[in-house]
Design an enzyme around this catalytic site. Sequence first.
Site, PDB file in Angstrom:
ATOM      1  CG  ASP A  80      10.471   0.373   8.977  1.00 28.80           C
ATOM      2  OD1 ASP A  80       9.241   0.549   8.922  1.00 28.80           O
ATOM      3  OD2 ASP A  80      11.264   1.225   9.436  1.00 28.80           O
TER       4      ASP A  80
ATOM      5  NE  ARG B 131      -5.237   1.558  11.655  1.00 32.52           N
ATOM      6  CZ  ARG B 131      -5.013   1.962  10.395  1.00 32.52           C
ATOM      7  NH1 ARG B 131      -4.947   3.255  10.123  1.00 32.52           N
ATOM      8  NH2 ARG B 131      -4.878   1.072   9.420  1.00 32.52           N
TER       9      ARG B 131
ATOM     10  N   GLY C 179      -1.515  -3.157  -0.228  1.00 31.56           N
ATOM     11  CA  GLY C 179      -1.803  -4.054   0.891  1.00 31.56           C
ATOM     12  C   GLY C 179      -1.342  -3.486   2.216  1.00 31.56           C
TER      13      GLY C 179
ATOM     14  CG  ASP D  93      -3.885   3.316  -0.930  1.00 29.34           C
ATOM     15  OD1 ASP D  93      -3.837   4.162  -1.842  1.00 29.34           O
ATOM     16  OD2 ASP D  93      -3.051   3.276   0.000  1.00 29.34           O
TER      17      ASP D  93
ATOM     18  N   GLY E 276       0.897  -2.888   4.623  1.00 27.26           N
ATOM     19  CA  GLY E 276       2.348  -2.988   4.736  1.00 27.26           C
ATOM     20  C   GLY E 276       2.863  -2.899   6.153  1.00 27.26           C
TER      21      GLY E 276
END
Length: 508
Positions: free
Chosen positions: A132, A183, A101, A267, A103
């Site tokens: 983090d 992005r 996912g 991914d 992160g």
Amino acid sequence: MSVTQAYAHADAPADPLALRASGFAALGPGFYAAQAPTPLPAPYWVASSAHVARLLGLDVDTWRNDAALQLLSGNRMRADTPAIATVYSGHQFGVWAGQLGDGRALLLGESAQGLEVQLKGAGRTPYSRMGDGRAVLRSSIREFLCSEAMHGLGIATTRALCLTGSPAPVRRETLETAAVLTRVAPSFVRFGHFEHFYAQGLQKDRYESLRALADHVIARHYPECRAPAHTPAQTYAALLRAVSERTAALLAQWQAVGFCHGVMNTDNMSILGLTLDYGPFQFLDHFDPGHVCNHSDTAGRYAFHRQPAIAHWNLGCLAQALLPLLADEGQAVAALQSFQPTFTREFLRRMADKLGLGADAGAGAPDGNPDLAALVGQLLQLLAAQRVDYPIFWRRLSHAVASGDFEPVAALFAERSGWERWLLSYQEQLAQVDQAQAADLMLKTNPKFVLRNHLAEQVIRAAQQGDFTPLRTLQTLLENPFAEHPGHEAWADFPPDWAASITVSCSS
């Protein structure tokens, strides 16, 4: 400015980009988690792309205001629609990694032009695992520049609107400072999204979410796959074939320009055939087919020459994920059969352009011109054997065809006999096309400027000291890499000796 002060701008618009909820969010909460960005202290502008601003319908002269800075640094939440982190799974270095996912990425929304806008480095999400959720200035500069450099080269890619920084400390191998990259892409859906919902469906033999995701991607990005005569299974097979062919074309672009991705996990593979996730990437200096650009890739899985085969392997994972929607395995296998011929055709076509032979070289089919395939193969073997600088070779060859003087190219070879034999074969094919047109095509195909690692390192070092002028200069060169840009020859020179010591890894 403190974080509290940043939130206190009541007079500023909540979303100066005028974004709406993304189409992906309409799939429902099972596909994502709503997550507010984590604020950063004292944000500042590092870089921005006027080209991408225009894509989003922004005024290039005025959009970089304080409201935009706060929004794109994660210091202001959109009032109407929350940011979301999407869930996906995937294979990492060939091993099933389970749920992953976003992160450290948050999807803010979608522009009126249908482009998704995402913040990378805006803090932890439910999918951060042990991370983090932050990005550092160093790696964010690399991704910002490479996104725009790839576009300048005509290679399919996600884009970068802007990069903001903050003095907030972030621990990697050393203590660095934070940054947030904005992005932009029509979609950030990855192969791993399909793998995730396939794995979920296996647990209960129900694939409603997988089908919903496939239908969303088809409706938004591949409507041609849903032909009136198609059964549902044929529609999903057509999607797999289309993704396979887009991916093959992308890999041909990478291989022709000498681009190493570094982390081709499933991914990190775009369902739209875009270059996605710029981590430990590199453009080749000398031509080395076995080059591994990722210091973390100790087994060399993602070596340069293996990239097409890895892409095909990744497509096999996507095919497996789509099996519940297909008639049988044979339909999946058939959908992937066009990958290799598409890659071969597109690669030869691009190499023909690099050689100035263009459409006249007969690269329209994989076996359309065996002389061209042999010429390309012999050249790449020659460049590898003599460790010839890849970008400089092609640019010098372009000028040599224009001027008729091949001595600057010959000077790149320590042992010239192999070069001279190859040149004779090349000139035989070159004689069959218009020389002036060939030279013009080559100068528009073989860039003078590419984002070499040492150039990125130089602008990063300057930026870490607060000087963004070298970054802006390099950005300008990379946005138009085929132009000569007089006075900037040093940016297109051979890499210094210290460049060989630069290492990039998955933490970059």
